[in-house]
Design an enzyme around this catalytic site. Structure first.
Site, PDB file in Angstrom:
ATOM      1  N   THR A 147       0.839  -1.203   0.000  1.00  0.00           N
ATOM      2  CA  THR A 147       0.000   0.000   0.000  1.00  0.00           C
ATOM      3  C   THR A 147       0.871   1.249   0.000  1.00  0.00           C
ATOM      4  O   THR A 147       2.020   1.214   0.452  1.00  0.00           O
ATOM      5  CB  THR A 147      -0.949   0.033   1.232  1.00  0.00           C
ATOM      6  N   GLY A 148       0.292   2.331  -0.498  1.00  0.00           N
ATOM      7  CA  GLY A 148       0.978   3.611  -0.412  1.00  0.00           C
ATOM      8  C   GLY A 148       0.292   4.487   0.630  1.00  0.00           C
ATOM      9  O   GLY A 148       0.610   5.666   0.772  1.00  0.00           O
ATOM     10  N   LYS A 189      -3.915   3.470   6.215  1.00  0.00           N
ATOM     11  CA  LYS A 189      -4.384   2.093   6.030  1.00  0.00           C
ATOM     12  C   LYS A 189      -3.400   1.125   6.693  1.00  0.00           C
ATOM     13  O   LYS A 189      -3.785   0.209   7.409  1.00  0.00           O
ATOM     14  CB  LYS A 189      -4.477   1.810   4.525  1.00  0.00           C
ATOM     15  N   ASP A 223      -8.111  -3.544  -0.740  1.00  0.00           N
ATOM     16  CA  ASP A 223      -8.750  -2.500  -1.526  1.00  0.00           C
ATOM     17  C   ASP A 223     -10.117  -2.209  -0.910  1.00  0.00           C
ATOM     18  O   ASP A 223     -10.846  -3.134  -0.543  1.00  0.00           O
ATOM     19  CB  ASP A 223      -8.888  -2.948  -2.983  1.00  0.00           C
ATOM     20  N   PHE A 255      -8.899   8.801   7.780  1.00  0.00           N
ATOM     21  CA  PHE A 255      -8.511   9.334   6.472  1.00  0.00           C
ATOM     22  C   PHE A 255      -9.698   9.236   5.518  1.00  0.00           C
ATOM     23  O   PHE A 255     -10.772   8.744   5.888  1.00  0.00           O
ATOM     24  CB  PHE A 255      -7.300   8.567   5.921  1.00  0.00           C
TER      25      PHE A 255
HETATM   26  P1  ITT Z   1      -3.568   1.922  -1.701  1.00  0.00           P
HETATM   27  O1  ITT Z   1      -4.340   1.540  -2.957  1.00  0.00           O
HETATM   28  O2  ITT Z   1      -2.188   2.414  -1.969  1.00  0.00           O
HETATM   29  O3  ITT Z   1      -3.598   0.832  -0.668  1.00  0.00           O
HETATM   30  P2  ITT Z   1      -5.661   3.944  -1.376  1.00  0.00           P
HETATM   31  O4  ITT Z   1      -5.737   5.121  -0.473  1.00  0.00           O
HETATM   32  O5  ITT Z   1      -5.763   4.182  -2.856  1.00  0.00           O
HETATM   33  O6  ITT Z   1      -4.314   3.162  -1.001  1.00  0.00           O
HETATM   34  P3  ITT Z   1      -8.022   2.220  -1.555  1.00  0.00           P
HETATM   35  O7  ITT Z   1      -7.888   2.163  -3.030  1.00  0.00           O
HETATM   36  O8  ITT Z   1      -8.243   0.947  -0.813  1.00  0.00           O
HETATM   37  O9  ITT Z   1      -6.739   2.918  -0.899  1.00  0.00           O
HETATM   38  O10 ITT Z   1      -9.175   3.169  -1.090  1.00  0.00           O
HETATM   39  C1  ITT Z   1      -9.864   4.000  -1.984  1.00  0.00           C
HETATM   40  C2  ITT Z   1     -10.366   5.216  -1.309  1.00  0.00           C
HETATM   41  O11 ITT Z   1     -11.489   4.857  -0.508  1.00  0.00           O
HETATM   42  C3  ITT Z   1      -9.374   5.900  -0.379  1.00  0.00           C
HETATM   43  O12 ITT Z   1      -8.597   6.831  -1.067  1.00  0.00           O
HETATM   44  C4  ITT Z   1     -10.318   6.588   0.616  1.00  0.00           C
HETATM   45  O13 ITT Z   1     -10.707   7.828   0.107  1.00  0.00           O
HETATM   46  C5  ITT Z   1     -11.517   5.651   0.654  1.00  0.00           C
HETATM   47  N1  ITT Z   1     -11.404   4.764   1.813  1.00  0.00           N
HETATM   48  C6  ITT Z   1     -10.984   3.481   1.844  1.00  0.00           C
HETATM   49  N2  ITT Z   1     -10.997   3.007   3.091  1.00  0.00           N
HETATM   50  C7  ITT Z   1     -11.398   4.017   3.878  1.00  0.00           C
HETATM   51  C8  ITT Z   1     -11.578   4.172   5.262  1.00  0.00           C
HETATM   52  O14 ITT Z   1     -11.326   3.186   6.125  1.00  0.00           O
HETATM   53  N3  ITT Z   1     -12.003   5.345   5.704  1.00  0.00           N
HETATM   54  C9  ITT Z   1     -12.259   6.351   4.869  1.00  0.00           C
HETATM   55  N4  ITT Z   1     -12.095   6.315   3.551  1.00  0.00           N
HETATM   56  C10 ITT Z   1     -11.665   5.143   3.053  1.00  0.00           C
END
Ligand code: ITT
Length: 200
Positions: free
Chosen positions: A13-14, A18, A71, A148
């Site tokens: 992950t970046g 998370k 994801d 976040f």
């Molecule tokens: P990686 O793919 O690098 O793991 P990402 O931030 O892009 O990191 P995701 O694709 O899993 O992570 O998540 C997509 C978006 O959904 C993320 O940018 C958040 O805006 C939202 N999201 C995911 N999980 C969340 C959470 O627990 N609380 C709030 N928003 C969340």
């Protein structure tokens, strides 16, 4: 060496928030968590499972390590599940403000966060997925400083007076989509560690 590594989970992950959430859930099972911030392939698809699986295979093959990819997305009922698998893009573009604008004058505010954890090991070959979901409502205004992404506008049904961003991390981790998926993974992983051979 390998016994120590068996206690380690590599999360690709970046997103450091998370990672921190995942680390504390995996700790409950005695696993340490290492953040692999690598350039894994991320396809655009209409379901989280396909996205997580492809990324996990790509990252596992490139790193030659057993890895997990998680994801997640926010699915809003009144918007037919939008932004769902497009949550990352939507957060970066229209953001929370844009979602609240789309939800202006909408009374039906139910929504859910979904997460899929995909595990892939170059030795085990086919990826395995674990799902987690938490239902709640979209708040009228963003509130809170923790977490976040869309946390400031998500009111989980288990505690509808507080958004996820108003809950300290251990409380979000009690019932978040991510924690549920990771706990399923960790229970399975504990039993199936023999599938994983470390070549380091
Ligand atoms: P990686 O793919 O690098 O793991 P990402 O931030 O892009 O990191 P995701 O694709 O899993 O992570 O998540 C997509 C978006 O959904 C993320 O940018 C958040 O805006 C939202 N999201 C995911 N999980 C969340 C959470 O627990 N609380 C709030 N928003 C969340």
């Amino acid at each position: 060496m390998s016994n120590v590594l068996r206690k380690v989970v590599f999360l690709v992950t970046g997103n450091v928030n998370k990672f921190n959430e995942a680390r504390s859930v995996l700790k409950e099972f005695g696993f340490s968590c290492v953040m692999l911030n690598m350039d894994a392939m991320e396809i655009q698809a209409d379901n989280l499972e396909s996205i997580a699986k492809i990324s996990a295979i790509d990252a596992g093959e490139k790193s030659a390590l057993p890895v997990i990819v998680e994801d997640a997305g926010l699915f809003i009922d009144a918007l037919n599940g939008f932004p769902g698998p497009y949550s990352s893009y939507v957060f970066r573009t229209i953001g929370i403000k844009g979602i609240l604008k789309l939800m202006e004058n909408v009374e039906e505010r139910n929504a859910a966060f979904h997460a899929v954890v995909a595990f892939y090991s170059p030795n085990a070959k086919s990826p395995r997925c674990f799902h987690g979901k938490v239902r709640g409502k979209i708040a009228r205004q963003p509130r809170g400083i923790h977490g976040f992404g869309f946390d400031p506008i998500f009111l989980p049904f288990t505690n509808t007076s507080k958004t996820f961003a108003e809950l300290p991390p251990p409380q979000k981790n009690k019932y978040s989509h991510r924690a549920k998926a990771l706990r399923k993974f960790a229970r399975w992983y504990r039993k199936h560690l023999e599938l994983v051979k470390f070549e380091l």
